[in-house]
Design a protein around this motif. Structure first.
Motif, short mmCIF file in Angstrom:
data_model
loop_
_atom_site.label_atom_id
_atom_site.label_comp_id
_atom_site.label_asym_id
_atom_site.label_seq_id
_atom_site.Cartn_x
_atom_site.Cartn_y
_atom_site.Cartn_z
N ALA A 48 -7.48 -5.81 7.09
CA ALA A 48 -6.66 -4.68 6.46
C ALA A 48 -8.08 -3.50 6.41
N VAL A 49 -9.10 -4.27 5.54
CA VAL A 49 -9.89 -2.91 5.39
C VAL A 49 -10.53 -3.09 6.64
N GLY A 50 -10.50 -3.43 8.05
CA GLY A 50 -10.68 -3.30 9.25
C GLY A 50 -10.02 -2.12 9.74
N TYR A 51 -8.18 -2.55 10.00
CA TYR A 51 -7.51 -1.52 10.12
C TYR A 51 -8.04 0.20 9.91
N LEU A 52 -7.82 -0.20 8.09
CA LEU A 52 -8.01 1.71 7.51
C LEU A 52 -9.54 1.58 8.02
N ALA A 53 -10.66 1.26 7.81
CA ALA A 53 -11.86 1.80 8.51
C ALA A 53 -11.54 2.58 10.26
N ARG A 54 -10.86 1.89 10.99
CA ARG A 54 -10.97 2.96 12.54
C ARG A 54 -10.01 4.44 11.51
N ARG A 55 -8.94 4.59 10.80
CA ARG A 55 -7.64 5.33 10.94
C ARG A 55 -6.99 5.04 8.90
N GLU A 56 -6.45 5.77 8.87
CA GLU A 56 -5.52 6.15 8.17
C GLU A 56 -4.07 5.70 8.56
N TYR A 57 -3.77 4.57 7.74
CA TYR A 57 -2.45 4.23 7.96
C TYR A 57 -1.15 4.28 6.98
N ALA A 58 0.06 4.93 7.08
CA ALA A 58 0.70 3.65 6.00
C ALA A 58 1.25 2.86 5.72
N ARG A 59 1.61 2.90 4.45
CA ARG A 59 1.50 1.24 4.39
C ARG A 59 2.04 0.24 4.67
N THR A 60 3.99 0.82 5.24
CA THR A 60 4.94 -0.01 5.82
C THR A 60 3.82 0.14 7.02
N GLU A 61 3.72 1.24 7.92
CA GLU A 61 3.11 0.48 8.81
C GLU A 61 1.57 -0.10 8.93
N LEU A 62 0.66 -0.22 8.01
CA LEU A 62 0.38 -1.24 8.05
C LEU A 62 0.43 -2.69 8.10
N ARG A 63 1.63 -2.69 6.89
CA ARG A 63 2.54 -4.19 6.27
C ARG A 63 2.77 -4.32 7.82
N ASP A 64 3.42 -4.39 9.02
CA ASP A 64 4.22 -4.13 9.78
C ASP A 64 3.01 -4.75 10.96
N LYS A 65 1.85 -4.35 10.93
CA LYS A 65 0.25 -4.58 11.86
C LYS A 65 -0.17 -5.78 11.55
N LEU A 66 0.03 -6.26 10.14
CA LEU A 66 -0.16 -7.24 9.24
C LEU A 66 0.51 -8.85 9.81
N LEU A 67 1.45 -8.22 9.76
CA LEU A 67 2.78 -9.13 9.73
C LEU A 67 3.12 -9.80 10.86
N ALA A 68 2.48 -8.97 12.19
CA ALA A 68 2.80 -8.74 13.32
C ALA A 68 1.49 -9.98 13.70
N THR A 69 0.12 -10.08 12.77
CA THR A 69 -0.63 -11.78 13.00
C THR A 69 0.30 -12.27 12.86
N GLY A 70 1.09 -13.28 12.42
CA GLY A 70 1.52 -14.29 11.37
C GLY A 70 1.35 -14.92 9.82
N ALA A 71 1.00 -13.18 9.32
CA ALA A 71 0.61 -13.09 7.63
C ALA A 71 2.09 -13.51 7.48
N ALA A 72 2.38 -14.30 6.26
CA ALA A 72 3.70 -14.39 5.42
C ALA A 72 3.38 -12.75 4.54
N PRO A 73 4.77 -12.31 4.08
CA PRO A 73 4.45 -11.61 3.62
C PRO A 73 4.77 -11.47 2.39
N ALA A 74 4.61 -12.67 1.73
CA ALA A 74 4.06 -12.87 0.61
C ALA A 74 3.03 -13.15 0.30
N GLU A 75 2.17 -13.30 1.25
CA GLU A 75 0.74 -12.79 1.46
C GLU A 75 -0.08 -11.75 1.74
N VAL A 76 0.68 -10.98 2.26
CA VAL A 76 0.69 -9.09 2.75
C VAL A 76 0.72 -8.26 1.70
#
Length: 156
Positions: A17-45
């Motif tokens: 998540a910090v790596g993504y944010l280091a490249r550019r700003e993200y909306a919370r929902t946008e970053l959540r979707d990106k992390l979920l797409a990597t296979g992470a569980a919503p309870a972790e994200v």
């Protein structure tokens, strides 16, 4: 051993998540979707995002202001608002970000038209091309047709 290296351990969810944010700003929902797409569980994200927001790394307000700055001058207010809402930014945050920008749709439309075309359309085909482009940037058909019917002179 030549060239053989040990495989790296997988990055933690927070590190990704910090790596993504280091490249550019993200909306919370946008970053959540990106992390979920990597296979992470919503309870972790969600706890990771809460921690990043508490630390100031993740901010929908900052994201909204950055997107308004980026798109200002090339898109209508309505188009910018729709883009922010599509990325999950709350309505009051969108309103505040747009209020902070001194965007006037009429002036933006004329400036964009001048930059892109600079002259009245010569025929119906060119008129249709200009209308399509300006509509794709979020401007209303009536405002576009008014502009093309009476285009401003260079000094106006």
């Amino acid at each position: 051993m030549t060239g053989a290296s040990k495989p790296r351990p997988p990055k933690s969810l927070k590190a990704r998540a910090v790596g993504y944010l280091a490249r550019r700003e993200y909306a919370r929902t946008e970053l959540r979707d990106k992390l979920l797409a990597t296979g992470a569980a919503p309870a972790e994200v969600d706890p990771v995002l809460d921690a990043l927001a508490a630390q100031g790394y993740l901010s929908d307000e900052r994201y909204a202001h950055a997107l308004v700055r980026q798109k200002h001058g090339g898109y209508s207010k309505h188009s910018i608002a729709q883009a922010l809402k599509a990325r999950g930014v709350a309505g009051e945050v969108v309103t505040e970000a747009l209020a902070g920008a001194d965007a006037d749709d009429a002036a933006t439309l004329v400036a964009l038209w001048r930059r892109r075309f600079g002259r009245a359309p010569a025929d119906d085909r060119e008129r249709a091309r200009q209308v399509r482009f300006l509509q794709s940037r979020g401007f209303g058909l009536s405002a576009i047709l008014r502009l093309l019917r009476d285009p401003p002179a260079d000094g106006e």
